[in-house]
Enzyme design. Sequence first.
Site, PDB file in Angstrom:
ATOM      1  CG  ASP A   1      10.803 -10.247   3.571  1.00  0.00           C
ATOM      2  OD1 ASP A   1       9.487  -9.643   3.684  1.00  0.00           O
ATOM      3  OD2 ASP A   1      11.461  -9.934   2.409  1.00  0.00           O
TER       4      ASP A   1
ATOM      5  CG  ASP B   1       8.059 -14.093  -1.832  1.00  0.00           C
ATOM      6  OD1 ASP B   1       8.617 -14.766  -3.033  1.00  0.00           O
ATOM      7  OD2 ASP B   1       8.342 -12.943  -1.689  1.00  0.00           O
TER       8      ASP B   1
ATOM      9  CG  ASN C   1      12.390 -14.420   1.478  1.00  0.00           C
ATOM     10  OD1 ASN C   1      12.723 -15.579   1.537  1.00  0.00           O
ATOM     11  ND2 ASN C   1      11.410 -13.844   0.904  1.00  0.00           N
TER      12      ASN C   1
ATOM     13  CB  THR D   1      12.183  -8.205  12.521  1.00  0.00           C
ATOM     14  OG1 THR D   1      13.046  -7.450  11.475  1.00  0.00           O
ATOM     15  CG2 THR D   1      10.756  -8.400  12.207  1.00  0.00           C
TER      16      THR D   1
END
Length: 294
Positions: free
Chosen positions: A170, A151, A156, A103
Amino acid sequence: MGNDMEDREREAFVEVDPTGRYGRYGELLGSGAVKKVYRAFDQEEGIEVAWNQVKLRNFEGDEAMINRLNSEVGLLGKLDSKNIISLYSVWRDDRRNTLNFITEVCTSGNLREYRKKHRHVSTKALKNWSRQILKGLDYLHTHEPCIIHRDLNCSNIFINGNIGQVKIGDFGLAVTVGRSHLAHSMIGTPEFMAPELYDEDYTELIDIYSFGMCLLEMVTLELPYSECENIAKIYKKVISGIRPEAMKKVKDPEVLEFIEKCLAQPRARPSAADLLKDPFFDGIYDDDDENADE
């Protein structure tokens, strides 16, 4: 001589992807319940990237989970938004029994660490970051199929501090949902989990609740519910609708009211698109806005 240099460069890599394009260094950028993230290099483009690695032996015998990881990561490869971390490559390494994906990497790391490092931030800057997070969420939630992050928290969300650009990353726990927009499994970071998540019957609006908690953390520099010494106590407060103590530290009534909108009961909770139209963001623009120069 060129070959010597290339050899030395290759030696610095702990691991190289099957195409030989990406090389992984030993330096760990972060680790979570599902994966570890290492600093890596894209030799073709000459840029630093992040090498995410899932040890599949942790899910031995759970073929459904492995398939889900594969399909989720495959889906993320199709996403294209400047407020979502880009995915470049995915492969499974049978010899090492790992799932790997590359990523983009943000220069200043995650928003939690960045905010701790820079303690004096204006409300305007916080609004700018918030607006970019909501743009990312709006992109995910209006995607076909709808994607729920599940999440979202300040660790993140990532930032390129030199240009103030914020990106959601994430997606280890992300879930795609069909037309009903209902999902049915309980997972996430307790302090940021919406009450309906505990009932295991929820929609993409749980991400809006989590975003409200992220904004609270950005404003107060305090983890929501840090007054609770264990998860059970957090759970009790969340399902009873008791707000975190940190709410009392929000001095700006406009910011407090906006956070409350995000934490409202699911039926009253606005969507990301609704929140982006909120007067809270009046005068906050970025390069994407047609009216940015007006």
